[in-house]
Write a protein that holds these residues in place. Structure first.
Motif, PDB file in Angstrom:
ATOM      1  N   TRP A   1       0.836  -1.210   0.000  1.00 22.45           N
ATOM      2  CA  TRP A   1       0.000   0.000   0.000  1.00 22.45           C
ATOM      3  C   TRP A   1       0.866   1.253   0.000  1.00 22.45           C
ATOM      4  O   TRP A   1       0.599   2.211  -0.731  1.00 22.45           O
ATOM      5  N   ALA A   2       1.904   1.260   0.833  1.00 24.90           N
ATOM      6  CA  ALA A   2       2.781   2.433   0.911  1.00 24.90           C
ATOM      7  C   ALA A   2       3.473   2.685  -0.420  1.00 24.90           C
ATOM      8  O   ALA A   2       3.584   3.837  -0.873  1.00 24.90           O
ATOM      9  N   PHE A   3       3.943   1.616  -1.055  1.00 26.30           N
ATOM     10  CA  PHE A   3       4.629   1.762  -2.340  1.00 26.30           C
ATOM     11  C   PHE A   3       3.659   2.255  -3.408  1.00 26.30           C
ATOM     12  O   PHE A   3       4.007   3.083  -4.256  1.00 26.30           O
ATOM     13  N   ALA A   4       2.427   1.758  -3.361  1.00 24.78           N
ATOM     14  CA  ALA A   4       1.410   2.225  -4.305  1.00 24.78           C
ATOM     15  C   ALA A   4       1.027   3.681  -4.019  1.00 24.78           C
ATOM     16  O   ALA A   4       0.693   4.440  -4.932  1.00 24.78           O
ATOM     17  N   ARG A   5       1.070   4.078  -2.743  1.00 24.09           N
ATOM     18  CA  ARG A   5       0.784   5.467  -2.375  1.00 24.09           C
ATOM     19  C   ARG A   5       1.733   6.422  -3.095  1.00 24.09           C
ATOM     20  O   ARG A   5       1.343   7.530  -3.467  1.00 24.09           O
ATOM     21  N   ASP A   6       2.969   5.967  -3.303  1.00 28.49           N
ATOM     22  CA  ASP A   6       3.948   6.765  -4.043  1.00 28.49           C
ATOM     23  C   ASP A   6       3.983   6.386  -5.520  1.00 28.49           C
ATOM     24  O   ASP A   6       4.941   6.715  -6.224  1.00 28.49           O
TER      25      ASP A   6
END
Length: 555
Positions: free
Chosen positions: A386-391
């Protein structure tokens, strides 16, 4: 606002002024007092309305502001639930029993014991290095964020992108590996009562799919109970240790001390030196996961000190229990030749108690505890993805990075993680050593990110460049610990590519490196067509760096 503060010291005591909070050094910002509002409309930064300043959350406010990230999770993990989260995922004593079979052939009882001791000592430098970075930047992104912030400016974007993909791969393989272990435990329990029953590959895969499906429920609709579940699991982790340990010492016949501590045997085809190093791979897997709690940093109260403490305390506690359980297993498991010939060595240990019923009970306890860790593994991987997709680092980032506003859980990343783990389970159709391959993939992915992130911090220390303040700091020993951790990561990466046994054929080959390289090729392709134009390196939002334009390289 009050004229005095209960802020704990970070690097220097803060000056507190009416209407603002100013920290001397790299963190300097104003929190506007806007009652009833949780975020400012412009940049999503926290304001005072819904957040208590003079409690355990003041450092969280500072950290999220410095990192330039919106607080989207509720901080519902306390120290104890966070400690349970990481301890139950590591599950060292449990995995000592179920996953150290390679070491029996490559060194025998003695080789496995001393290999365990040296490996956990060396790996501690990696854990300590990661814990310090977690204190500097407590974010769900973990390693790919740290690389983005600490790498030389010209390499920040590309290295953090590569780290994000490798971290995602490593955690996906780790979740899949836990499912492999659970399936093996089902086989072991069936074998106790039906010794001639043979599991087919398709049955293995179906069981793994079932475990994934059940775990999804705990990480979506049941996620609000996750902190309480982790605290309960921590108690089970500790109590279960003694429930398993005591009957083994009381009932099993014992091997003699010379067999356990003084007799190396090499039956895996490797020469003593390489065989010893190859055995470190599965020992490492038993102790992997201290950084799992990093990926829930944005859900942990007072994360910049709680997260590193949980990482370090869980590592020390798990290692000590792991050493005791390893010694117990080596004394109580029976003759080495029988162990090497067995598909499920720990089943010999439990059966050695002389009671079929007790063997089943011990298996069930082990199964429940490892499954609890599997819930944690999926939560960790989903948060990282999720964090990587957030960026915007992954394809379909808008979908994967979507937060469910009602549940405050990234449902879509849980589903994406689960689907990828099911795909990895298909390895079982083509290889007799599927579990070893998944272990290799997990270590290659995660250790690559450890090596890169530690290397970036080490380079800044060598150059004398400033680092963000850390409430859990390595201090004067930082450069020494980072250097050893960096080199050791590289050594394990190399031996993670080796096959477990010699000679090798198509069915027993280690395809982990091939999968790792294939994913990296896919990452390069995605970067060229997507990431280069859409990926936003986390350093672009870091307070101070954004104003200076650091990290805005186009490629």
């Amino acid at each position: 606002m009050a004229s005095s503060s209960s802020f704990r010291q970070r690097t220097q005591e803060p000056d507190v002024m009416a209407g603002s909070i100013e920290l001397k050094g790299p963190v300097n910002f104003t929190i506007s007092e806007t009652p009833g509002s949780k975020y400012s409309p412009e940049d999503g930064s926290p304001v005072l309305g819904d957040v208590e300043i003079f409690g355990d959350t003041e450092h969280d406010l500072c950290d999220m502001k410095r990192l330039g990230k919106k607080q989207e999770f509720k901080r519902n993990f306390t120290f104890w639930s966070a400690l349970g989260f990481v301890s139950v995922y590591m599950a060292t004593w449990e995995f000592v029993l179920v996953s150290l079979s390679v070491g029996f052939a490559n060194g025998g009882f003695t080789g496995l014991f001393w290999c365990f001791l040296t490996t956990v000592l060396c790996y501690s430098t990696i854990v300590a290095s990661l814990a310090e970075m977690a204190s500097m930047a407590p974010t769900s992104g973990g390693q790919y964020h740290w690389v983005s912030e600490f790498a030389p400016p010209e390499y920040q974007r590309i290295l953090s992108y590569a780290s994000g993909w490798m971290s995602t791969l490593g955690w996906l393989a780790s979740v899949a590996g836990s499912n492999f272990v659970l399936t093996t435990q089902i086989e072991a329990m069936v074998e106790i009562t039906r010794p001639n029953f043979v599991f087919e590959n398709w049955q293995y895969v179906l069981l793994m799919v079932a475990f994934v499906a059940i775990t999804i429920i705990f990480n979506t609709w049941g996620a609000k109970a996750l902190p309480a579940l982790e605290t309960t699991s921590l108690v089970g982790h500790l109590v279960g240790f003694f429930i398993v340990l005591i009957p083994l010492w009381a009932l099993c016949p014992k091997n003699n001390a010379s067999e356990v501590f003084g007799s190396f045997e090499w039956q895996g085809g490797w020469a003593p030196g390489p065989g010893y190093l190859v055995s470190q791979v599965t020992v490492m897997y038993c102790n992997l996961g201290s950084d799992s709690v990093v990926h829930i940093s944005e859900e942990v109260e007072d994360a910049s000190i709680t997260v590193p403490r949980c990482m370090w305390y869980s590592y020390i506690g798990n290692v000590l229990m792991g050493i005791i359980m390893l010694a117990t297993m080596l004394f109580c498991i029976g003759p080495l030749d029988d162990v090497i010939d067995s598909n499920v060595p720990y089943l010999l240990l439990f059966n050695n108690t002389g009671s079929t019923s007790l063997s089943v009970i011990l298996n069930v306890i082990l199964f429940v505890l490892i499954y609890a860790g599997n819930i944690t593994a999926l939560a960790t991987c989903a948060r990282e993805m999720w964090a990587f997709a957030r960026d915007r680092g992954l394809p379909f980032s808008n979908w994967i990075g979507k937060m469910n506003s009602h549940w405050n859980i990234p449902f879509h990343s849980v589903y994406a993680t689960s689907a990828a783990c099911i795909l990895l389970s298909f390895i079982n159709f083509g290889s007799t050593l599927a579990f070893n391959i998944v272990v290799s993939v997990s270590l290659l992915g995660l250790l690559s990110t450890y090596m890169i992130s530690i290397g970036c911090v080490l380079l800044k220390r060598i150059r004398g460049e400033p680092l963000p303040p850390a409430r859990w700091s390595l201090g004067r020993y930082g450069i020494l610990v980072n250097t050893f951790g960096f080199v050791y990561s590289g050594v394990i990466i190399v031996f993670s590519c080796f096959p477990s046994y010699l000679p090798v054929d198509a069915a027993s080959a280690n395809y982990g490196p091939l999968i790792w390289v294939a994913v990296m090729v896919i990452a390069v392709i995605v970067y060229v067509f997507h990431g280069k134009h859409h990926y936003t390196a986390p350093v672009q939002f870091v307070e101070g760096r954004k104003a200076a334009g650091v990290g805005f390289q186009s490629s």
